[in-house]
Scaffold this motif. Structure first.
Motif, PDB file in Angstrom:
ATOM      1  N   UNK A  33       0.559  -1.227  -0.193  1.00  0.00           N
ATOM      2  CA  UNK A  33      -0.025  -0.579   0.449  1.00  0.00           C
ATOM      3  C   UNK A  33       0.690   1.189  -0.274  1.00  0.00           C
ATOM      4  N   UNK A  34       2.363   1.540   0.522  1.00  0.00           N
ATOM      5  CA  UNK A  34       3.277   2.144   0.352  1.00  0.00           C
ATOM      6  C   UNK A  34       4.571   1.297  -0.365  1.00  0.00           C
ATOM      7  N   UNK A  35       5.565   2.776  -1.397  1.00  0.00           N
ATOM      8  CA  UNK A  35       6.092   1.866  -1.365  1.00  0.00           C
ATOM      9  C   UNK A  35       7.243   1.016  -0.757  1.00  0.00           C
ATOM     10  N   UNK A  36       8.170   0.683  -1.108  1.00  0.00           N
ATOM     11  CA  UNK A  36       8.988  -0.410  -0.626  1.00  0.00           C
ATOM     12  C   UNK A  36      10.497   0.693   0.132  1.00  0.00           C
ATOM     13  N   UNK A  37      10.819   0.399   1.109  1.00  0.00           N
ATOM     14  CA  UNK A  37      11.974   1.619   1.545  1.00  0.00           C
ATOM     15  C   UNK A  37      12.839   1.079   0.488  1.00  0.00           C
ATOM     16  N   UNK A  38      13.725   2.088   0.111  1.00  0.00           N
ATOM     17  CA  UNK A  38      15.198   1.565  -1.089  1.00  0.00           C
ATOM     18  C   UNK A  38      16.425   1.599   0.326  1.00  0.00           C
ATOM     19  N   UNK A  39      16.622  -0.162  -0.248  1.00  0.00           N
ATOM     20  CA  UNK A  39      17.780  -0.578   0.169  1.00  0.00           C
ATOM     21  C   UNK A  39      19.425   0.095   0.258  1.00  0.00           C
ATOM     22  N   UNK A  40      19.290   1.394  -0.687  1.00  0.00           N
ATOM     23  CA  UNK A  40      20.403   2.270  -0.311  1.00  0.00           C
ATOM     24  C   UNK A  40      20.505   3.401   0.959  1.00  0.00           C
ATOM     25  N   UNK A  41      21.033   2.926   1.358  1.00  0.00           N
ATOM     26  CA  UNK A  41      21.775   3.068   3.382  1.00  0.00           C
ATOM     27  C   UNK A  41      21.166   3.448   4.116  1.00  0.00           C
ATOM     28  N   UNK A  42      20.011   2.302   3.150  1.00  0.00           N
ATOM     29  CA  UNK A  42      19.089   1.315   4.614  1.00  0.00           C
ATOM     30  C   UNK A  42      20.362   0.408   6.177  1.00  0.00           C
ATOM     31  N   UNK A  43      19.723   0.520   7.302  1.00  0.00           N
ATOM     32  CA  UNK A  43      20.116  -0.594   7.944  1.00  0.00           C
ATOM     33  C   UNK A  43      19.847  -1.863   7.404  1.00  0.00           C
ATOM     34  N   UNK A  44      19.121  -2.403   6.791  1.00  0.00           N
ATOM     35  CA  UNK A  44      19.496  -3.983   6.337  1.00  0.00           C
ATOM     36  C   UNK A  44      20.547  -3.959   5.494  1.00  0.00           C
ATOM     37  N   UNK A  45      20.339  -3.333   4.158  1.00  0.00           N
ATOM     38  CA  UNK A  45      22.159  -3.161   3.903  1.00  0.00           C
ATOM     39  C   UNK A  45      23.830  -2.389   4.245  1.00  0.00           C
ATOM     40  N   UNK A  46      23.135  -2.298   5.168  1.00  0.00           N
ATOM     41  CA  UNK A  46      24.262  -1.151   6.211  1.00  0.00           C
ATOM     42  C   UNK A  46      24.976  -2.827   7.085  1.00  0.00           C
ATOM     43  N   UNK A  47      23.623  -3.876   7.372  1.00  0.00           N
ATOM     44  CA  UNK A  47      23.965  -5.284   7.982  1.00  0.00           C
ATOM     45  C   UNK A  47      24.380  -5.996   6.838  1.00  0.00           C
ATOM     46  N   UNK A  48      24.467  -6.083   6.253  1.00  0.00           N
ATOM     47  CA  UNK A  48      24.566  -6.612   5.036  1.00  0.00           C
ATOM     48  C   UNK A  48      26.027  -6.062   4.340  1.00  0.00           C
ATOM     49  N   UNK A  49      26.650  -5.006   4.664  1.00  0.00           N
ATOM     50  CA  UNK A  49      27.989  -4.654   4.097  1.00  0.00           C
ATOM     51  C   UNK A  49      29.262  -4.980   5.336  1.00  0.00           C
ATOM     52  N   UNK A  50      28.212  -4.334   6.851  1.00  0.00           N
ATOM     53  CA  UNK A  50      29.175  -4.858   7.742  1.00  0.00           C
ATOM     54  C   UNK A  50      29.574  -6.728   8.046  1.00  0.00           C
ATOM     55  N   UNK A  51      28.166  -7.626   7.912  1.00  0.00           N
ATOM     56  CA  UNK A  51      28.663  -8.815   7.607  1.00  0.00           C
ATOM     57  C   UNK A  51      29.534  -9.354   7.101  1.00  0.00           C
ATOM     58  N   UNK A  52      29.072  -8.192   5.334  1.00  0.00           N
ATOM     59  CA  UNK A  52      30.265  -8.911   4.199  1.00  0.00           C
ATOM     60  C   UNK A  52      31.937  -8.570   4.592  1.00  0.00           C
ATOM     61  N   UNK A  53      32.366  -8.042   5.506  1.00  0.00           N
ATOM     62  CA  UNK A  53      33.604  -7.130   5.413  1.00  0.00           C
ATOM     63  C   UNK A  53      33.400  -7.664   7.024  1.00  0.00           C
ATOM     64  N   UNK A  54      33.418  -9.062   7.430  1.00  0.00           N
ATOM     65  CA  UNK A  54      32.950  -9.486   9.339  1.00  0.00           C
ATOM     66  C   UNK A  54      34.010 -10.967   8.172  1.00  0.00           C
ATOM     67  N   UNK A  55      32.733 -11.492   7.702  1.00  0.00           N
ATOM     68  CA  UNK A  55      32.532 -12.716   6.361  1.00  0.00           C
ATOM     69  C   UNK A  55      34.474 -12.747   5.919  1.00  0.00           C
TER      70      UNK A  55
END
Length: 516
Positions: A33-55
């Motif tokens: 019913x409303x637009x999906x929040x963009x991934x760019x600069x989102x908390x979920x993308x930041x989490x994925x990037x930190x995990x990427x660096x961790x692994x």
């Protein structure tokens, strides 16, 4: 982008029983019913990037010994060469003395007389410890949340890595024990990651977010292998372990400062993104209780399909991860820096292919081109069959350096296709138990990490091409077996024992309550 039936960005999950249905199905799904929040600069993308660096750090800590081993072993010592000085399968480069290459270390850097069998055991030691903490780590991460376990797993492994030169000085048994302890600490990391994505990854973004974070392992191997060779030659092999250990400690500080287990408790997430994640995942995005449907899990055919397929794929993966630098040195006679760079190329290819495959998988699911099950099977089978073909091709490349490196690179690169397939299938069939299930599947999947280096060591005692051909034929055959198993038995449907309502029924039965 759309969500499963019964969920809206502005409304709570439906109470009419939809949570018994798979989160993603073939039948139509309602639009947001409303637009999906963009991934760019989102908390979920930041989490994925930190995990990427961790692994990336995790795999740097894991593979550094593979290249450093070439510099740590004194190839002029009779004990180290007693099984390998007779046969030289490929022509030696000019300047090689007495039929072998000696990698000079800076003054004062020790080297050790470890034969090929000892090296095989040392390279496999990590996985003895790694086996022990997968399941308990996944269980605890699923109950408490994964951030503390992922952070401490990397930090503990990094600290232990700092003691590698001391353990090697004390002897091979001490180094074996230390590497096993490192594996013990690192064993919780992947189950913790999956437990976190069960709470953080919207269903239609699972392939991208999970694959991005996990692909840090390929990037870490790609970065660590050439850097290890360079550091060994310039600073001596002990510096490798000091630098890698320090990087892991630094990452842990960032992790504990910026990460939260759940979008509900994240301090910097927007209200729009938090509501989107919570409503799209629904009741499956909560932690499981202390009790688990263990019998149902043990009898679950889809779970066993994941287990057997991951074991098959990991045999080839761990064979190359631990033994490719040795092949580059003993068969193709590359110098140490070239060895590290060329051994890293397959992981760069795997990183690119896995990320592209993840995007493609999510697009196929979102546009309903295929069911989730078909998508998982397409990427899994492709990611096992094609690598097997190119592993076999290595056997026919002989001493051709260019062909051999090309085939190795294609084999590992195309293996990245399976990243959005079997490797994230746990979160499809049982989202709430994803961390625990990953602990189970990764425990079985680690068995090849223990056995493959040891088997390789026995097959290649004389460093002959015939011995290495056995290694690659076995790996290719196991890959094909895994592809057949998953094609026949794999599924992405949520299993009945993974529904929250089913768990409530089981708890009531245990308490002796009547169920109306």
């Amino acid at each position: 982008m759309s969500l499963p039936n019964g969920y809206s960005i502005n409304s709570p999950p439906s109470e009419s029983g939809e949570d018994e249905e798979p989160l993603i199905k073939n039948n139509p799904v309602v639009q947001l019913s409303s637009p999906v929040p963009p991934q760019c600069c989102s908390a979920r993308l930041n989490l994925a990037i930190l995990m990427f660096l961790g692994f990336s750090v995790v795999y740097g800590l894991r593979v550094n010994l593979s290249v450093a081993m070439v510099a740590m072993v004194n190839t002029t010592d009779p004990d180290a060469t007693k099984n390998s000085s007779v046969i030289h399968a490929c022509p030696l480069p000019s300047g090689a003395e007495n039929g072998s290459q000696t990698f000079q270390q800076p003054a004062g850097i020790p080297q050790y007389p470890w034969d090929s069998e000892t090296q095989g055991w040392l390279l496999g030691a990590f996985f003895f410890g790694y086996l022990c903490t997968q399941i308990p780590g996944g269980y605890l991460a699923g109950h408490y949340g994964g951030s503390i376990f992922l952070g401490l797993g990397v930090l503990g492994t990094a600290v232990l890595t700092l003691f590698t030169p001391l353990a090697a000085k004390w002897g091979s048994y001490w180094l074996f024990a230390l590497r096993a302890l490192e594996g013990f600490g690192e064993g919780v990391t992947f189950p913790a990651m999956m437990a976190m994505w069960a709470r953080w990854a919207p269903p239609l973004e699972r392939s991208r977010l999970t694959t991005l974070s996990g692909s840090g392992s390929s990037f870490g191997a790609f970065l660590a292998l050439p850097l290890t060779g360079y550091i060994c030659e310039q600073l001596g092999w002990p510096a490798v372990f000091y630098i890698c250990g320090g990087a892991g400690c630094f990452w842990a500080v960032l992790w504990f400062a910026f990460v939260s287990d759940d979008p509900r408790t994240h301090r910097r997430i927007s209200d729009e993104e938090r509501d989107y994640i919570i409503n799209s995942i629904g009741p499956q995005g909560t932690g499981h209780g202390w009790t688990l449907p263990l019998l149902s899990m043990m009898l679950s055919v889809p779970l066993w399909a994941i287990i057997l397929t991951q074991m098959s794929a990991n045999w080839a993966f761990y064979t190359l991860l631990t033994s490719l630098p040795t092949y580059m040195s003993d068969i193709l006679h590359f110098d140490l820096q070239s060895n590290g760079f060329l051994s890293a190329l397959p992981y760069l290819g795997s990183l690119v292919v896995s990320l592209l495959s993840a995007v493609a998988a999510d697009i196929l699911i979102e546009r309903k081109v295929f069911s989730v099950t078909i998508v998982r099977k397409i990427f899994t089978v492709t990611g096992l069959v094609l690598p097997a073909v190119f592993l076999v091709a290595v056997n026919y490349a002989g001493c051709d350096h260019i062909l051999t490196v090309t085939f190795f690179t294609l084999s590992s690169s195309l293996g990245g296709t399976s990243a959005p397939g079997v490797y994230i299938n746990q979160i499809d069939i049982a989202p709430r138990y994803a961390g625990f299930l990953l602990g189970i599947t990764n425990t079985f999947g680690t068995i090849p990490g223990v056995l493959a280096p040891i088997v390789t060591g026995y097959f290649t005692e004389d460093h002959s091409l015939a011995g290495w051909r056995k290694v690659f034929w076995v790996a290719a055959g196991i890959n094909l077996g895994g592809a057949i198993i998953y094609l026949l038995l794999g599924t992405a449907d949520i299993q009945p024992w993974a529904n929250p309502d089913e768990e409530g029924v089981r708890q009531q039965k245990r308490r002796g309550e009547s169920i109306s």
